[in-house]
Design an enzyme around this catalytic site. Structure first.
Site: not given
Ligand code: DX5
Ligand code: ZN
Length: 219
Positions: A9, A34, A36, A38, A67, A69, A137, A175
């Site tokens: 990620s 990956h 993320d 948000m 992903h 969110m 998660m 994750d």
């Molecule tokens: C958090 C993310 C993850 C996360 C991964 O909301 O979905 O993908 O940041 O990072 P680490 O491995 O540092 O937890």
């Molecule tokens: Zn993630």
């Protein structure tokens, strides 16, 4: 047992040198990237949208695991689909989850459902036959660099055994907080894709060496 895949990620990568970081992950043996996304609503912080993903698409040939969110994830799916190998949506913000999953497939990507630590597994039970992957998660989402909540590995175990009955080819991801010291436990619980953020991208460390350590630990 399916092959174990590592999905770095970029959340804790150096965004000033993002293309370079991503190319280092690819050269270091990552299987997926990956991403993320948000929105500041489903989770407190805001990261990036599809324009950054479009820019990264030109920098690597790694498959993209998106992903989402975000609230109302179905509204974002069309923006990301052309760059995505897989689009993952959260059950907590998807009242019509199976419709959203089949829409992702209809638009041409693999689909995944994500489940937060506080959400009972039963919430996704009726979707297990409809997915390409399930993402458990192992932290409360919102930030990279948190510690894994080990109790969530029991959820991973239960989901793997349910998938064996209804959808044995589905991937199962963890994750949050994955590192070399717990990667083996994640795999033993039934995960075959490990998202790894801060254990891959951390200042003063080498991405390729971090990936090798994770690969060895995952077995
Ligand atoms: C958090 C993310 C993850 C996360 C991964 O909301 O979905 O993908 O940041 O990072 P680490 O491995 O540092 O937890
Ligand atoms: Zn993630």
């Amino acid at each position: 047992m399916p092959t174990i895949k590592l999905a770095p990620s970029i959340l804790t990568a150096d965004f000033g040198r993002l293309a370079e970081e991503v190319r280092a992950a690819e050269a270091g043996g990552a299987d997926l990237l990956h991403l993320d996304v948000m929105d500041g609503r489903f989770v407190p912080s805001i990261t990036f949208g599809h324009t950054l993903v479009a820019a990264l698409r030109k920098e690597t040939s790694l498959p993209f695991d998106i992903h989402l969110m975000v609230v109302e994830p179905e509204r974002q799916v069309p923006f990301f689909i052309e760059f995505a190998d897989t689009v993952n949506v959260h059950i907590e913000v998807s009242p019509h989850i199976n419709r959203t999953l089949s829409e992702i497939r209809r638009l041409g990507a693999r689909c995944g459902v994500c489940i937060n630590p506080g959400t009972p597994l039963e919430a996704i039970e009726e979707s297990l036959a409809e997915v390409d992957q399930v993402m458990v998660m192992t932290i409360n989402p919102g930030w990279g660099g948190q510690r894994m909540i080990p109790a969530q590995l029991e959820k991973v175990r239960r989901i793997r055994s349910m998938l064996e009955a209804v959808n044995p080819r589905a991937d199962l991801m963890v994750d949050g907080g994955v590192k070399a010291s717990n990667a083996g436990q994640c795999v033993a619980a039934g995960a075959n894709i490990l998202v790894c953020g801060s254990s891959v991208f951390a200042p003063g460390t080498a991405v390729a060496a971090n990936l090798s350590a994770l690969r060895r630990a995952a077995g």
